[in-house]
Design an enzyme around this catalytic site. Structure first.
Site, PDB file in Angstrom:
ATOM      1  N   ASP A 222       0.858  -1.188   0.000  1.00  0.00           N
ATOM      2  CA  ASP A 222       0.000   0.000   0.000  1.00  0.00           C
ATOM      3  C   ASP A 222       0.897   1.242   0.000  1.00  0.00           C
ATOM      4  O   ASP A 222       1.759   1.392   0.871  1.00  0.00           O
ATOM      5  CB  ASP A 222      -0.894   0.015   1.236  1.00  0.00           C
ATOM      6  N   ASN A 230      -2.398  12.815  -4.885  1.00  0.00           N
ATOM      7  CA  ASN A 230      -3.488  13.196  -5.787  1.00  0.00           C
ATOM      8  C   ASN A 230      -4.029  14.582  -5.455  1.00  0.00           C
ATOM      9  O   ASN A 230      -4.304  15.392  -6.353  1.00  0.00           O
ATOM     10  CB  ASN A 230      -4.619  12.171  -5.708  1.00  0.00           C
ATOM     11  N   HIS A 235      -4.458  14.007 -10.262  1.00  0.00           N
ATOM     12  CA  HIS A 235      -4.559  12.577 -10.540  1.00  0.00           C
ATOM     13  C   HIS A 235      -3.627  12.143 -11.670  1.00  0.00           C
ATOM     14  O   HIS A 235      -3.226  10.971 -11.713  1.00  0.00           O
ATOM     15  CB  HIS A 235      -6.006  12.217 -10.885  1.00  0.00           C
ATOM     16  N   ASP A 239      -1.341   9.004 -11.223  1.00  0.00           N
ATOM     17  CA  ASP A 239      -1.329   7.841 -12.121  1.00  0.00           C
ATOM     18  C   ASP A 239       0.089   7.480 -12.524  1.00  0.00           C
ATOM     19  O   ASP A 239       0.453   6.290 -12.600  1.00  0.00           O
ATOM     20  CB  ASP A 239      -2.170   8.128 -13.370  1.00  0.00           C
ATOM     21  N   GLU A 265      -4.468   2.344  -4.422  1.00  0.00           N
ATOM     22  CA  GLU A 265      -3.016   2.247  -4.365  1.00  0.00           C
ATOM     23  C   GLU A 265      -2.553   0.974  -3.674  1.00  0.00           C
ATOM     24  O   GLU A 265      -1.411   0.892  -3.217  1.00  0.00           O
ATOM     25  CB  GLU A 265      -2.438   3.474  -3.644  1.00  0.00           C
TER      26      GLU A 265
END
Length: 351
Positions: A222, A230, A235, A239, A265
């Site tokens: 994680d 973000n 975003h 990404d 994530e």
């Protein structure tokens, strides 16, 4: 709200809220209420945030898997976490994950349904084209009976056309099937297995390991504070960070390892024929690789780390569900102990 102007956002939302209530459209009402809850939370008004989050959940009682429901649970989780109520925070976090996964699954189902209908329409069209070609052949054959030489040549040409049409049709259908299969199995952003296909492949591999008495290890990964990336950088950058983290993981894995994105994530890796000592070395290698790679050209100057939870078949058995539970407990332990580390759940038999 993205610009940090929560008070202005609340003013705009409250100005239109009465009109939305009069309209009586539950999805729009719940969206306003969950957005108001998030705005109040960002503005520090936890009581109002809790009130509108609960209103959104009440409005969405018949729609448990919607974006506004997930947002409402997220606000309640943040409020409980800030209030120090860890049990309530964990419960709301689990509800948020379930609502968010359900919402994403519904979107995926719609996309898959659209693709299925599209392929069916294409197949029907190609079948009609093939039948039309065959009808043309029959018509021409009647005319070609008058001239033997010309008939033979035309028959050969038309036969080649039919074969080419069939080959083209087969190629298009096969390509569509492969594309559909990839959409059903792969995560669209990272290209690795999606959650459902990861679970299917992992269960098959665990059955093989059980029959052959081989060890296997499960690693949950994680990314730490990814939501902040973000929120801060957008975003698009988030990404790129995810993609770079996936590439970092893949560079350390074997061809027999199963790697998938479980949601957001969070990632999972199932490693067959691997002991606890070996997986701890590998997990530490991946951790260092992520910390180095995620700050490269795709996301310059953004410090990213990851927390790891490890479980093994030697201690948890060969059931994927139990392996996931123990690895998830180890992951939460790594988070509690400061993140950016590898953790293994304590087992009584290991003492």
């Amino acid at each position: 709200m993205r610009q940090g102007r929560s008070e202005s956002a609340i003013h705009v939302l409250q100005a239109s809220y009465p009109k939305v209530l009069r309209a009586g459209f539950p999805p729009q009402i719940s969206e306003f209420e969950s957005t108001l809850a998030k705005a109040y939370w960002k503005g520090g008004d936890l009581a109002s945030a809790t009130k509108f989050a609960n209103n959104a959940l009440a409005t969405n009682a018949n729609r448990p898997y919607s974006e506004s429901t997930a947002n409402a649970y997220q606000v309640l989780y943040e409020v409980d976490k800030k209030a120090g109520d860890s049990n309530a925070a964990l419960a709301n976090l689990e509800k948020y994950v379930a609502a968010h996964d359900g919402y994403v699954s519904r979107l995926s189902a719609k996309v898959l349904a659209y693709q299925i209908v599209k392929q069916q329409v294409l197949a029907k069209k190609l079948q009609i084209d093939t039948l039309n070609k065959q009808n043309q052949i029959l018509t021409l054959q009647q005319k070609l009976n008058k001239k033997a030489v010309e008939a033979s040549r035309l028959y050969i040409v038309l036969l080649l056309i039919v074969l080419a049409s069939i080959a083209l049709w087969t190629y298009k259908v096969k390509r569509s099937q492969l594309r559909f299969m990839k959409l059903a199995r792969r995560d669209g952003l990272t290209g690795i297995f999606n959650r459902q296909h990861f679970v299917n492949e992992a269960e098959l591999l665990l059955q093989y390991c059980r029959k052959s008495s081989r060890d296997a290890c499960l690693v949950l990964i994680d990314l730490d504070h990814f939501k902040a990336v973000n929120d801060t950088y957008g975003h698009a950058v988030g990404d790129r960070v995810l993609q770079r983290a996936v590439e970092a993981c893949k560079s350390c894995l074997r061809s027999t390892d199963i790697f998938g994105r479980l949601g957001g994530e969070e990632f999972g890796i199932l490693l067959p024929e691997c002991t606890l000592a070996q997986v701890l070395v590998l997990a530490e290698q991946i951790r260092l690789t992520i910390a180095t790679a995620s700050a490269g050209d795709g996301a310059p100057g953004i410090p990213i780390s990851a927390s790891f939870g490890v479980s093994t078949t030697a201690h948890s058995g060969y059931e994927l569900r139990q392996l996931l539970i123990h690895a998830d407990e180890a992951l939460y332990r790594a988070k509690r102990e400061g993140r950016n580390r590898v953790s293994v759940i304590d087992h009584p038999e290991c003492a």
